[in-house]
Design a protein around this motif. Structure first.
Motif, PDB file in Angstrom:
ATOM      1  N   HIS A 124      -9.215  11.818 -41.028  1.00  0.00           N
ATOM      2  CA  HIS A 124      -8.903  13.248 -40.990  1.00  0.00           C
ATOM      3  C   HIS A 124      -7.479  13.518 -40.550  1.00  0.00           C
ATOM      4  CE1 HIS A 124     -13.006  14.474 -41.810  1.00  0.00           C
ATOM      5  NE2 HIS A 124     -13.391  13.507 -40.996  1.00  0.00           N
ATOM      6  N   ASN A 125      -6.718  12.493 -40.212  1.00  0.00           N
ATOM      7  CA  ASN A 125      -5.328  12.697 -39.795  1.00  0.00           C
ATOM      8  C   ASN A 125      -4.430  12.733 -41.016  1.00  0.00           C
ATOM      9  OD1 ASN A 125      -6.073  12.768 -37.159  1.00  0.00           O
ATOM     10  ND2 ASN A 125      -5.766  10.571 -36.830  1.00  0.00           N
ATOM     11  N   LYS A 126      -4.657  13.716 -41.894  1.00  0.00           N
ATOM     12  CA  LYS A 126      -3.877  13.876 -43.113  1.00  0.00           C
ATOM     13  C   LYS A 126      -3.211  15.248 -43.091  1.00  0.00           C
ATOM     14  CE  LYS A 126      -6.936  10.919 -45.791  1.00  0.00           C
ATOM     15  NZ  LYS A 126      -7.800  10.825 -46.985  1.00  0.00           N
ATOM     16  N   THR A 127      -2.272  15.364 -43.979  1.00  0.00           N
ATOM     17  CA  THR A 127      -1.540  16.638 -44.030  1.00  0.00           C
ATOM     18  C   THR A 127      -2.456  17.763 -44.481  1.00  0.00           C
ATOM     19  OG1 THR A 127       0.454  15.425 -44.557  1.00  0.00           O
ATOM     20  CG2 THR A 127       0.462  17.775 -45.019  1.00  0.00           C
ATOM     21  N   HIS A 128      -3.283  17.488 -45.502  1.00  0.00           N
ATOM     22  CA  HIS A 128      -4.200  18.516 -46.015  1.00  0.00           C
ATOM     23  C   HIS A 128      -5.567  18.276 -45.409  1.00  0.00           C
ATOM     24  CE1 HIS A 128      -1.167  19.758 -48.876  1.00  0.00           C
ATOM     25  NE2 HIS A 128      -1.012  18.485 -49.215  1.00  0.00           N
ATOM     26  N   ILE A 129      -5.994  19.169 -44.576  1.00  0.00           N
ATOM     27  CA  ILE A 129      -7.273  19.062 -43.865  1.00  0.00           C
ATOM     28  C   ILE A 129      -8.151  20.211 -44.305  1.00  0.00           C
ATOM     29  CG2 ILE A 129      -8.370  19.052 -41.609  1.00  0.00           C
ATOM     30  CD1 ILE A 129      -5.848  17.886 -40.499  1.00  0.00           C
ATOM     31  N   GLU A 130      -9.372  19.898 -44.578  1.00  0.00           N
ATOM     32  CA  GLU A 130     -10.302  20.926 -45.040  1.00  0.00           C
ATOM     33  C   GLU A 130     -10.520  21.963 -43.949  1.00  0.00           C
ATOM     34  OE1 GLU A 130     -14.833  21.280 -46.786  1.00  0.00           O
ATOM     35  OE2 GLU A 130     -14.004  19.363 -46.092  1.00  0.00           O
ATOM     36  N   ASP A 131     -10.430  23.188 -44.349  1.00  0.00           N
ATOM     37  CA  ASP A 131     -10.645  24.291 -43.408  1.00  0.00           C
ATOM     38  C   ASP A 131     -12.139  24.518 -43.273  1.00  0.00           C
ATOM     39  OD1 ASP A 131     -10.521  26.435 -41.821  1.00  0.00           O
ATOM     40  OD2 ASP A 131      -9.472  27.757 -43.217  1.00  0.00           O
ATOM     41  N   THR A 132     -12.757  23.895 -42.234  1.00  0.00           N
ATOM     42  CA  THR A 132     -14.213  23.917 -42.097  1.00  0.00           C
ATOM     43  C   THR A 132     -14.709  25.109 -41.301  1.00  0.00           C
ATOM     44  OG1 THR A 132     -14.001  22.480 -40.177  1.00  0.00           O
ATOM     45  CG2 THR A 132     -14.328  21.432 -42.309  1.00  0.00           C
ATOM     46  N   THR A 133     -13.867  25.726 -40.487  1.00  0.00           N
ATOM     47  CA  THR A 133     -14.321  26.870 -39.678  1.00  0.00           C
ATOM     48  C   THR A 133     -13.318  28.013 -39.811  1.00  0.00           C
ATOM     49  OG1 THR A 133     -13.151  26.090 -37.711  1.00  0.00           O
ATOM     50  CG2 THR A 133     -15.366  25.261 -38.044  1.00  0.00           C
ATOM     51  N   ASP A 134     -13.682  29.170 -39.252  1.00  0.00           N
ATOM     52  CA  ASP A 134     -12.811  30.359 -39.276  1.00  0.00           C
ATOM     53  C   ASP A 134     -12.224  30.667 -37.900  1.00  0.00           C
ATOM     54  OD1 ASP A 134     -15.128  31.887 -41.571  1.00  0.00           O
ATOM     55  OD2 ASP A 134     -13.312  30.716 -41.985  1.00  0.00           O
ATOM     56  N   GLU A 135     -12.152  29.646 -37.051  1.00  0.00           N
ATOM     57  CA  GLU A 135     -11.701  29.876 -35.677  1.00  0.00           C
ATOM     58  C   GLU A 135     -10.191  29.700 -35.536  1.00  0.00           C
ATOM     59  OE1 GLU A 135     -13.917  27.253 -33.290  1.00  0.00           O
ATOM     60  OE2 GLU A 135     -15.865  28.144 -33.778  1.00  0.00           O
ATOM     61  N   TRP A 136      -9.460  30.043 -36.580  1.00  0.00           N
ATOM     62  CA  TRP A 136      -8.000  29.904 -36.515  1.00  0.00           C
ATOM     63  C   TRP A 136      -7.398  31.069 -35.717  1.00  0.00           C
ATOM     64  CZ3 TRP A 136      -5.615  25.592 -38.169  1.00  0.00           C
ATOM     65  CH2 TRP A 136      -6.304  24.745 -39.043  1.00  0.00           C
ATOM     66  N   THR A 137      -6.351  30.750 -34.995  1.00  0.00           N
ATOM     67  CA  THR A 137      -5.618  31.766 -34.200  1.00  0.00           C
ATOM     68  C   THR A 137      -4.171  31.791 -34.675  1.00  0.00           C
ATOM     69  OG1 THR A 137      -7.039  31.362 -32.298  1.00  0.00           O
ATOM     70  CG2 THR A 137      -4.948  32.505 -31.892  1.00  0.00           C
ATOM     71  N   GLU A 138      -3.708  32.972 -35.057  1.00  0.00           N
ATOM     72  CA  GLU A 138      -2.317  33.081 -35.509  1.00  0.00           C
ATOM     73  C   GLU A 138      -1.389  33.007 -34.292  1.00  0.00           C
ATOM     74  OE1 GLU A 138      -0.104  35.651 -38.870  1.00  0.00           O
ATOM     75  OE2 GLU A 138      -0.908  36.842 -37.206  1.00  0.00           O
ATOM     76  N   VAL A 139      -0.468  32.060 -34.336  1.00  0.00           N
ATOM     77  CA  VAL A 139       0.451  31.851 -33.209  1.00  0.00           C
ATOM     78  C   VAL A 139       1.879  32.252 -33.553  1.00  0.00           C
ATOM     79  CG1 VAL A 139      -0.964  30.038 -32.200  1.00  0.00           C
ATOM     80  CG2 VAL A 139       0.757  29.439 -33.897  1.00  0.00           C
ATOM     81  N   TYR A 140       2.144  32.426 -34.886  1.00  0.00           N
ATOM     82  CA  TYR A 140       3.507  32.837 -35.249  1.00  0.00           C
ATOM     83  C   TYR A 140       3.473  33.446 -36.635  1.00  0.00           C
ATOM     84  CZ  TYR A 140       8.291  32.600 -36.958  1.00  0.00           C
ATOM     85  OH  TYR A 140       9.511  32.917 -37.509  1.00  0.00           O
ATOM     86  N   LYS A 141       4.312  34.494 -36.868  1.00  0.00           N
ATOM     87  CA  LYS A 141       4.543  35.071 -38.175  1.00  0.00           C
ATOM     88  C   LYS A 141       5.971  35.573 -38.228  1.00  0.00           C
ATOM     89  CE  LYS A 141       2.588  38.021 -41.742  1.00  0.00           C
ATOM     90  NZ  LYS A 141       1.478  38.936 -42.107  1.00  0.00           N
ATOM     91  N   GLY A 142       6.752  35.014 -39.167  1.00  0.00           N
ATOM     92  CA  GLY A 142       8.161  35.385 -39.274  1.00  0.00           C
ATOM     93  C   GLY A 142       8.836  34.567 -40.347  1.00  0.00           C
ATOM     94  N   ALA A 143      10.148  34.674 -40.357  1.00  0.00           N
ATOM     95  CA  ALA A 143      10.934  34.022 -41.403  1.00  0.00           C
ATOM     96  C   ALA A 143      11.555  32.716 -40.945  1.00  0.00           C
ATOM     97  CB  ALA A 143      12.027  34.973 -41.910  1.00  0.00           C
ATOM     98  N   LEU A 144      11.363  32.344 -39.652  1.00  0.00           N
ATOM     99  CA  LEU A 144      11.940  31.091 -39.170  1.00  0.00           C
ATOM    100  C   LEU A 144      11.280  29.896 -39.837  1.00  0.00           C
ATOM    101  CD1 LEU A 144      12.234  31.871 -35.331  1.00  0.00           C
ATOM    102  CD2 LEU A 144      14.017  32.039 -37.091  1.00  0.00           C
ATOM    103  N   LEU A 145      12.020  28.753 -39.762  1.00  0.00           N
ATOM    104  CA  LEU A 145      11.508  27.521 -40.359  1.00  0.00           C
ATOM    105  C   LEU A 145      11.077  26.520 -39.304  1.00  0.00           C
ATOM    106  CD1 LEU A 145      14.052  27.053 -43.291  1.00  0.00           C
ATOM    107  CD2 LEU A 145      11.763  28.052 -43.370  1.00  0.00           C
ATOM    108  N   ASN A 146      10.909  26.938 -37.990  1.00  0.00           N
ATOM    109  CA  ASN A 146      10.401  26.042 -36.942  1.00  0.00           C
ATOM    110  C   ASN A 146       9.784  26.881 -35.855  1.00  0.00           C
ATOM    111  OD1 ASN A 146      12.594  26.565 -34.814  1.00  0.00           O
ATOM    112  ND2 ASN A 146      13.811  25.938 -36.591  1.00  0.00           N
ATOM    113  N   TYR A 147       8.960  26.202 -35.003  1.00  0.00           N
ATOM    114  CA  TYR A 147       8.305  26.902 -33.901  1.00  0.00           C
ATOM    115  C   TYR A 147       7.734  25.865 -32.943  1.00  0.00           C
ATOM    116  CZ  TYR A 147       5.371  30.189 -31.341  1.00  0.00           C
ATOM    117  OH  TYR A 147       4.780  30.920 -30.345  1.00  0.00           O
ATOM    118  N   ALA A 148       7.799  26.157 -31.597  1.00  0.00           N
ATOM    119  CA  ALA A 148       7.255  25.278 -30.564  1.00  0.00           C
ATOM    120  C   ALA A 148       6.139  26.017 -29.848  1.00  0.00           C
ATOM    121  CB  ALA A 148       8.339  24.854 -29.583  1.00  0.00           C
ATOM    122  N   LEU A 149       4.971  25.350 -29.680  1.00  0.00           N
ATOM    123  CA  LEU A 149       3.807  25.934 -29.022  1.00  0.00           C
ATOM    124  C   LEU A 149       3.682  25.343 -27.629  1.00  0.00           C
ATOM    125  CD1 LEU A 149       3.054  25.953 -32.222  1.00  0.00           C
ATOM    126  CD2 LEU A 149       0.791  26.538 -31.362  1.00  0.00           C
TER     127      LEU A 149
END
Length: 1046
Positions: free
Chosen positions: A738-763
């Motif tokens: 499962h350590n692949k770039t494309h991972i099946e989206d099995t649940t809907d528990e995603w949390t949006e952590v960023y939205k913008g035009a930048l090309l990088n982000y640190a969490l």
């Protein structure tokens, strides 16, 4: 005085010999025994004698003798042996014939005696006797030569008769022929030679006919003759006889064959017809029964055909003949008889047969009464002679007046004229024969007459035949007419009919017999017919001939039509082309991807190319002759996207904002058509393609990500990016799949952590050692792109402290410590635990255990002291903080009191050691030690019983004993040792020792008994088993040693 008289000795008086008795009897032997002779001495012999002459009726003391005298057995061999065939059921009581049958006293004065045994034995078995017969015996005693001067004993014992056991009679002799007749046989037979001691009650005579089974011809009586009647003369019959007594049936006699007297033959069957002709008849017949004398000849008689008297027409040995000189059409009667050596037999029944009819004479005056081009009228007169039967009809045959032609029947009927129709015009005919029919006989042929029909139209040529058939052409051929109608053929006319449109067309007119026809439609049905032309006109048409041109590939389809276009689909529709003679099976839609359309290519012109197995689409100006290396780069590979019979298709999963080229082919059983013209289509703009997302940096609580613009914006620029995160499920943790770039989206528990035009982000502020899933989408005016997935894990950290320790199993000197694993290992599994405890009042913690277990027992502690305990968890990142401290206080320890010195007492060869029993419940067992030498202590007992028996039989040394009490746990300590008690053996006695073997045996058993007494306490099972094994080995060794000495 005179001389004294000499005194003579008195003669010796002998006892009479004993009478024999029958000890056992069967059908053919008697076992005789007798008591020992009272005066029997050495040299004496017994002599058993058998009477050999016939007895009188009065000698049997009123018993009836048998009617038949039989000879003696093989060993005795006298022809006049006394025997008595007696009806046992009438004259002797039941049960008299046993193994020891009683004898019957008889008195015969006219017997001759034969010695059958001589010797000193008291028994003799007489064998080969006849069943059911009586035999007379007597016993004599023979003196030795030394007693010759003495008076002899009596001559013999009294006479005695014994009987053998009766049985069923033996088979009678085969019957003898007394008288022979043609239909009867008289037989007689003799009684069985051995009746078995019983009278014959019944005889049965059986006869077997030829081909049959045995049947009774006499039964139920004692007669010895029988006459069998109603037999067939000259026939062989088989006979046999069987006798019956009260003891059962005898065996069957031997079979004998006799033949009845011969007679004249029987009447044959009526004659049968072999064949018949006009003046003869052939007949045959079957051979009759000869009645014992072979048939020598046959006589056949026939009447005169008018039911008159019979006369002989054949006499001989054959069973068939031909009777000639008969009249045709006449019925005759026939009969036959057979002769043999006895005479002639009777005639058979009559049979009637008829001769065949004769044909009439030929018809007269055959003439031609009239003619046309296709017909002629012929007439004739009746014949002079009808063959004895009325005329039933005529037959007319004719043929062409040419060599090699055959006669053909044209008429059959009763009329004397005939109209021949359907003739060929201009032919010279020979109207020959008229046959006259009388019943089924054909007469001779009449004189022939010839004539010629008038000229006319030709016959039609033969039906056309085809060769060199192709899709658009073929060759047509035909043959000349069989008859030209009496006029030469001038030419031919060929006409073609198109079956689909029913249009008729003349395709040839000339004098040739073949022609090629072209410009035809592939796969089309055509009908051809031909006619011949002469001076009289056109003949009739030949028979039609059908032909199909070969099918061809379909025509090129028209350019497909674009029906609907979206960002990922294109719908096309097309029209079916001409199939060219073979149904279209499928359509092949081919597509070329012209690439992402950054510029408008809708106005360019493209063309389909095929080179070997390569198929591609290129610009229309890039022909195969002018292609260069630059032009090769413009080729676009073609792939088939649909192959089926439908006239429409929708392509799915296309790329947005991409140009595609399409072409269509039709396929039938012949092959594939040429491609249609190419049509271009461009998909609509859409959401951008997924961006690429990578992990740039990770720490224990931070993950840095970066991404790039999507490769394709699909017709609209990217506006922004959206980054979502969720914690990776434990099922996916540390799972490389499962350590692949494309991972099946099995649940809907995603949390949006960023939205913008930048090309990088640190969490920041993430949990250490945890895996997270990240999802990135790009947005344009048409919506979000597909997501890009990536998984990242924060670095592991030291685990959280374990829970405070708990205690169990507390004793004065030990305690078991337990703890629970940390609630969080911070990303690295727990490797081990470290247990710390303060050993002094200073509170300084010391390590007492380090391992992967969550419990540990601490021992060697001080009773009554308090301890503080803490635990650390260790993973690959390091050790956690100490857990909360837990305290435990140990209980004080109990010491058992000391015991008094053991008491010693001797009992025979054993020393009894006992001590005072403590009533305290803390006492579990006692330990007894023996000191056999200074400083050398040996534990001899441990158990709960305050007494022990020790074997001292062979011991002559002093020893000491002490004992102590043992506690039942860590809270109770064992008591101190008691004072020693000393045992000194008594002086050794000089008396003679006892038997070593017995002493050793007693000592061993007592030793084992003492060992078992020590093992009676269940304190130590292992010790008890070891001592029992040692005792067994000692017993076996001692037994082996004792056996060796013996």
């Amino acid at each position: 005085m005179g001389e004294a008289e000499e005194t003579l000795p008195e003669p010796r008086r002998w006892a009479p010999p004993p009478i024999p008795i029958c000890a056992a009897a069967d059908r053919s032997s008697l076992l005789l025994e007798w008591p020992k002779y009272v005066d029997f001495a050495d040299g004496f012999e017994y002599c058993l004698e058998l009477g050999l002459k016939r007895a009188l009726r009065s000698d049997l003391h009123g018993r009836r003798p048998g009617k038949k005298n039989a000879g003696m057995g093989r060993d005795l061999g006298a022809p006049e042996l006394i025997e008595f065939a007696v009806a046992w059921s009438e004259h002797f009581p039941q049960g008299i014939f046993t193994s020891s049958a009683a004898g019957y006293a008889v008195n015969f004065d006219c017997l001759e005696w034969k010695t059958i045994y001589r010797g000193s034995e008291n028994s003799s078995k007489v064998e080969d006797l006849i069943p059911g017969m009586g035999y007379v015996f007597r016993l004599c005693v023979m003196l030795p030569d030394s007693c010759s001067n003495e008076a002899p004993p009596p001559l013999s014992s009294d006479q005695i008769m014994f009987f053998t056991i009766p049985c069923a009679p033996c088979p009678p002799e085969c019957p003898l022929l007394v008288d022979r007749g043609r239909t009867s046989l008289k037989l007689k037979w003799s009684p069985p030679s051995i009746t078995g001691g019983m009278a014959i009650r019944e005889y049965i005579a059986e006869m077997k006919r030829p081909g049959g089974d045995f049947e009774n011809v006499y039964s139920g009586g004692t007669n010895l003759t029988v006459k069998v009647t109603r037999l067939v003369p000259g026939t062989s019959y088989i006979f046999r006889v069987q006798a019956l007594s009260c003891l059962g049936w005898s065996g069957l006699s031997k079979e004998v064959t006799y033949v009845t007297a011969s007679s004249v033959p029987a009447a044959p069957t009526p004659p049968s017809l072999l064949s018949s002709s006009r003046n003869s008849i052939s007949l045959c017949w079957e051979e009759p029964d000869n009645h014992g004398s072979p048939v020598s000849s046959y006589t056949l008689e026939a009447d005169d055909g008018l039911d008159g008297p019979f006369s002989v027409v054949y006499s001989g040995e054959e069973r068939s003949c031909e009777v000639g000189n008969l009249r045709s059409g006449t019925s005759y009667k026939f009969r036959v008889l057979a002769h043999n050596g006895i005479g002639k037999g009777a005639f058979s029944a009559s049979a009637r047969f008829s001769t065949s009819h004769s044909p009439p004479s030929a018809p007269r005056s055959l003439s031609i009464l009239g003619k046309t081009s296709t017909s002629g009228v012929i007439g004739w007169s009746p014949p002079d002679y009808n063959g004895g039967s009325s005329i039933t009809g005529y037959e007319l045959e004719f043929k062409l007046k040419a060599s090699g032609s055959c006669w053909t029947q044209a008429y059959s009927g009763q009329s004397s004229t005939c109209n021949l129709i359907g003739l060929r015009p201009g032919t010279h005919k020979m109207a020959f024969v008229i046959d006259k029919l009388s019943r089924s006989c054909r007469m001779s042929i009449s004189c022939a007459a010839s004539f010629m029909t008038s000229p006319g139209l030709s016959e039609a040529p033969s039906s056309p035949v085809f060769s060199e058939i192709r899709s658009t052409s073929l060759k047509v051929s035909w043959d000349r007419p069989n008859h030209d109608g009496g006029s030469a053929i001038l030419g031919y006319r060929l006409e073609m009919l198109i079956a689909e449109t029913s249009d008729s067309l003349c395709v040839y007119r000339g004098d040739e017999l073949s022609v090629g026809v072209d410009k035809l439609i592939p796969g089309q049905k055509y009908i051809f017919k031909v006619q011949a032309l002469n001076k009289a006109g056109s003949s009739g048409w030949s028979g039609p001939s059908e032909v199909w041109t070969k099918a061809a590939v379909p025509d090129a389809p028209e350019t497909p039509t674009i029906v609907n276009v979206s960002s990922t689909t294109v719908s096309l529709r097309w029209i079916s082309p001409k199939p060219n003679g073979s149904c279209i099976l499928s359509y092949r839609l081919q597509m070329a991807n012209l690439g992402y359309d950054a510029t408008n290519r809708q106005n360019e012109m493209f063309r389909f190319y095929s080179s070997g197995t390569d198929r591609y689409i290129a610009g229309e100006e890039n022909t195969q002759e002018t292609q260069t290396e630059d032009n090769d780069q413009e080729r676009h590979a073609v792939q088939s996207v649909y192959d089926g019979p439908a006239l429409a298709y929708t392509l799915k999963n296309l790329q947005p904002w991409t140009s595609y080229a399409f072409c269509l082919q039709a396929l039938n059983s012949v092959g594939e058509s040429v491609c249609s013209k190419i049509i271009l289509s461009k998909t609509s703009p859409s959401c951008p393609s997924p961006p690429s997302l990578v992990i740039s940096e990770t720490s224990t609580d931070t993950v840095s990500l970066q991404w790039e613009l999507p490769q394709r914006d699909n017709g609209a620029s990217v506006i922004s990016f959206g980054l979502h995160m969720k914690k990776k499920p434990e099922a996916f943790k540390n799972n490389p799949r499962h350590n692949k770039t494309h991972i099946e989206d099995t649940t809907d528990e995603w949390t949006e952590v960023y939205k913008g035009a930048l090309l990088n982000y640190a969490l920041p502020s993430l949990l250490p050692g945890h895996s997270y899933m990240f999802r990135l989408v790009a947005y344009n005016v048409y919506g979000p792109s597909g997501p890009s997935f990536v998984t990242a894990s924060t670095l592991a950290a030291c685990p959280l402290p374990p829970s405070p320790p708990t205690f169990s199993g507390i004793s004065p000197t030990s305690v078991r410590v337990r703890w629970a694993a940390p609630t969080c290992d911070n990303g690295a599994p727990i490797l081990r635990y470290r247990l710390l405890m303060d050993h002094s009042k200073s509170g300084h913690m010391h390590k007492v255990y380090e391992g992967d277990s969550t419990s540990y027992k601490v021992v060697k502690l001080v009773p009554g002291r308090s301890y503080q305990v803490a635990v650390q968890a260790i993973n690959s990142a390091g050790a956690s903080h100490l857990s909360d401290l837990s305290s435990v206080t140990l209980p004080a320890q109990i010491v058992l009191p000391a015991l008094d010195a053991p008491q010693l007492a001797r009992s025979n060869d054993f020393l009894s050691v006992s001590w005072t029993h403590l009533d305290q419940r803390e006492v579990v067992s006692y330990t007894l030690q023996m000191e056999s030498a200074p400083g050398k202590l040996l534990q001899v007992y441990e158990g709960s019983t305050p007494r022990f028996m020790l074997d001292i039989n062979n011991s002559n040394k002093s020893c000491k004993f002490r004992v102590r009490a043992n506690g039942g746990g860590l809270e109770v300590c064992s008591g101190p040792w008691s004072p020693f008690s000393t045992w000194t053996p008594p002086p050794v006695s000089k008396q003679k020792p006892k038997d070593v073997k017995r002493s050793s045996s007693i000592t061993t058993m007592d030793f084992i008994r003492g060992m078992h007494q020590r093992l009676a306490d269940p304190w130590s099972v292992k010790q008890r088993r070891m001592i029992a094994l040692i005792g067994t080995l000692l017993t076996l060794t001692l037994a082996l040693f004792t056996n060796t000495r013996d």
